[in-house]
Every structure is written in structure tokens, then in C-alpha cells.
Design a protein around this motif. Structure first.
Motif, PDB file in Angstrom:
ATOM      1  N   LYS A  52      71.616  22.142  35.535  1.00  0.00           N
ATOM      2  CA  LYS A  52      70.566  21.766  34.594  1.00  0.00           C
ATOM      3  C   LYS A  52      69.247  22.367  35.039  1.00  0.00           C
ATOM      4  O   LYS A  52      68.882  22.305  36.204  1.00  0.00           O
ATOM      5  N   TYR A  56      67.721  21.825  30.024  1.00  0.00           N
ATOM      6  CA  TYR A  56      68.864  22.448  29.344  1.00  0.00           C
ATOM      7  C   TYR A  56      69.988  22.637  30.356  1.00  0.00           C
ATOM      8  O   TYR A  56      69.750  22.984  31.523  1.00  0.00           O
ATOM      9  N   TYR A  58      73.186  24.626  31.681  1.00  0.00           N
ATOM     10  CA  TYR A  58      73.763  25.970  31.643  1.00  0.00           C
ATOM     11  C   TYR A  58      75.152  25.959  32.293  1.00  0.00           C
ATOM     12  O   TYR A  58      75.451  25.129  33.148  1.00  0.00           O
ATOM     13  N   ARG A  59      75.964  26.898  31.846  1.00  0.00           N
ATOM     14  CA  ARG A  59      77.298  27.085  32.422  1.00  0.00           C
ATOM     15  C   ARG A  59      77.540  28.572  32.623  1.00  0.00           C
ATOM     16  O   ARG A  59      77.447  29.362  31.679  1.00  0.00           O
ATOM     17  N   ASP A  60      77.823  28.958  33.848  1.00  0.00           N
ATOM     18  CA  ASP A  60      78.167  30.344  34.158  1.00  0.00           C
ATOM     19  C   ASP A  60      79.670  30.424  34.379  1.00  0.00           C
ATOM     20  O   ASP A  60      80.198  29.858  35.348  1.00  0.00           O
ATOM     21  N   ASP A 146      77.721  33.006  20.872  1.00  0.00           N
ATOM     22  CA  ASP A 146      77.481  32.136  22.018  1.00  0.00           C
ATOM     23  C   ASP A 146      78.648  32.181  22.995  1.00  0.00           C
ATOM     24  O   ASP A 146      79.813  32.059  22.606  1.00  0.00           O
ATOM     25  N   ASP A 148      79.457  31.667  27.638  1.00  0.00           N
ATOM     26  CA  ASP A 148      78.945  31.351  28.970  1.00  0.00           C
ATOM     27  C   ASP A 148      79.349  32.389  30.013  1.00  0.00           C
ATOM     28  O   ASP A 148      79.187  32.157  31.218  1.00  0.00           O
ATOM     29  N   TRP A 201      82.962  29.219  25.719  1.00  0.00           N
ATOM     30  CA  TRP A 201      81.747  28.488  25.351  1.00  0.00           C
ATOM     31  C   TRP A 201      81.978  26.990  25.427  1.00  0.00           C
ATOM     32  O   TRP A 201      83.038  26.491  25.038  1.00  0.00           O
ATOM     33  N   GLN A 204      76.638  21.530  24.521  1.00  0.00           N
ATOM     34  CA  GLN A 204      75.751  20.807  25.419  1.00  0.00           C
ATOM     35  C   GLN A 204      76.259  19.404  25.747  1.00  0.00           C
ATOM     36  O   GLN A 204      76.189  18.966  26.900  1.00  0.00           O
TER      37      GLN A 204
END
Length: 218
Positions: A52, A56, A58-60, A146, A148, A201, A204
Motif C-alpha cells: 500500500k 492505493y 499495488y500488486r507486482d 489493466d 499487475d 489483474w 482493489q
């Protein structure tokens, strides 16, 4: 060593050039950073990293792990052998779908394959000198939707004698408009998926739940 992982590692470390319009400076391109890693480094990295930042989540998602379940058969191996360091990249593909990173020689080889399916009598079509049924389903670039993924992918889904395959290029440059590897052919699993549980993807709300569960468990 797993042949699929070895090929993905070779793609991730493939030099895709240092064109002046590719804003990677001296060593900011993906292939330059990836060449500093061993295949064991990629294997030991987490499949995904969720964090976070500024409210927001995030995811890698590791491209290496995401592609690691793809399969290689004889058709893939021969195609990939031909589609390396070629001189003519203008593959003659019928239809409106354009496929990038495929050489004329490699595509011609695919079109020369025999149809190995069985007919109604149990005989193989190849004995009748019938060519393989190859259909390009769609072409795509992950930059356009979209996802990740840690690096952009570009490719096309196709069927060869009704079996599901996928052509994939990895973006190894800095500017997404260029710097892609040669296309490699892989076979998809029976469900036509790239990976059995890693998806490109995550929404959230799903990431927030997983992040909270991870904090509780730790």
C-alpha cells in the motif's frame, strides 16, 4: 532445469537494443537490469508483491512466475529454433490480425505442418497430405488494459489443429513502443490459461482483503 523457465529467463535477459529514442539511459532498460540476475534469482523472487502506497494498493506480479506453467512441445521447440535472429520479419499471415515478432521463415514452417488429427475412420489426416489448420484468434498487448505484470507482454492466441497455443514477446526496453523480444511459441494448458492460479489483474477490494489477511497472519 525446466525448459519453459529456461526459455523465459532467456527472453527476460534478451538484449532488445539501446535505440536513442528508447528512454532507458545507460542501464535502465528491463533487459539490462534482468541480465544482472541469475535464473535462481528469478525463481527465488515472490510470485507477487502486494503493498500500500499513498492510500492505493499495488500488486507486482512476476512475469517469470506468471509464464512458468506454459508448455513446450515439438511444434513450439522447432518454431522457436527457427524464429531466432532472423533477417525477414515480414510473416505472411492471412486475415486482419497482425502478429509481431514472427519471421517469414518461422511462419512458413508452421504452415507446412501436417494435420495430425484423426478423421472419422481413425486415420490421420497427415497421410492425405493435408496441412495443419492454423487460426489466429486475437492479438494483444498488456499495455492496453489493466494488469499487475512487472513487464509488458505482447502476443497472439492461436490454435494449431484445434490445440491452443500462444505467441509471446516480452517488453525488455524502456519505452513501450519498442524493445520487444522475438516471439516465442508456447502451448496453453487444457483450459487455455497461461497460469492455473496467478491472474494478470486483481481488483482493489480483493487486494485490500488479501493485504489485511497477510498482516493478521504475520
Amino acid at each position: 532445469m525446466d525448459k519453459t523457465k529456461k526459455l523465459i529467463y532467456e527472453m527476460l535477459t534478451e538484449c532488445t537494443g539501446v535505440h536513442m529514442c528508447d528512454s532507458g539511459f545507460d542501464n535502465g532498460r528491463h533487459w539490462q537490469r534482468n541480465q544482472k540476475k541469475t535464473i535462481e534469482d528469478f525463481e527465488n523472487e515472490p510470485e507477487e508483491h502486494i503493498y500500500k502506497e499513498d492510500g492505493y494498493i499495488y500488486r507486482d506480479l512476476s512475469v517469470f512466475h506468471y509464464l512458468s506453467e506454459l508448455e513446450l512441445d515439438d511444434i513450439c521447440n522447432e518454431f522457436n529454433k527457427i524464429n531466432t535472429n532472423c533477417k525477414n520479419w515480414d510473416a505472411e499471415i492471412n486475415g486482419d490480425i497482425f502478429v509481431y515478432g514472427v519471421s517469414k521463415e518461422a511462419w512458413r514452417h508452421l504452415k507446412s505442418l501436417s494435420d495430425t488429427r484423426l478423421d472419422n475412420t481413425g486415420d490421420r489426416y497427415e497421410h492425405l497430405n493435408i496441412k495443419a489448420d492454423i487460426k489466429i484468434k486475437n492479438s494483444w498487448n498488456t499495455y492496453n488494459y489493466d494488469n499487475d505484470l512487472t513487464q509488458c507482454l505482447q502476443g497472439a492466441n492461436l490454435t494449431i489443429n484445434e490445440d491452443k497455443y500462444i505467441l509471446i514477446q516480452i517488453h525488455n526496453g524502456a519505452d513501450v513502443r519498442g524493445g520487444y523480444t522475438d516471439a516465442k511459441l508456447f502451448k496453453l494448458n487444457d483450459e487455455g490459461m497461461i497460469h492455473s492460479y496467478l491472474f494478470e489483474w486483481s481488483e482493489q477490494d480483493e487486494l485490500e482483503q488479501r493485504l489485511e489477511e497477510n498482516l493478521i497472519n504475520n
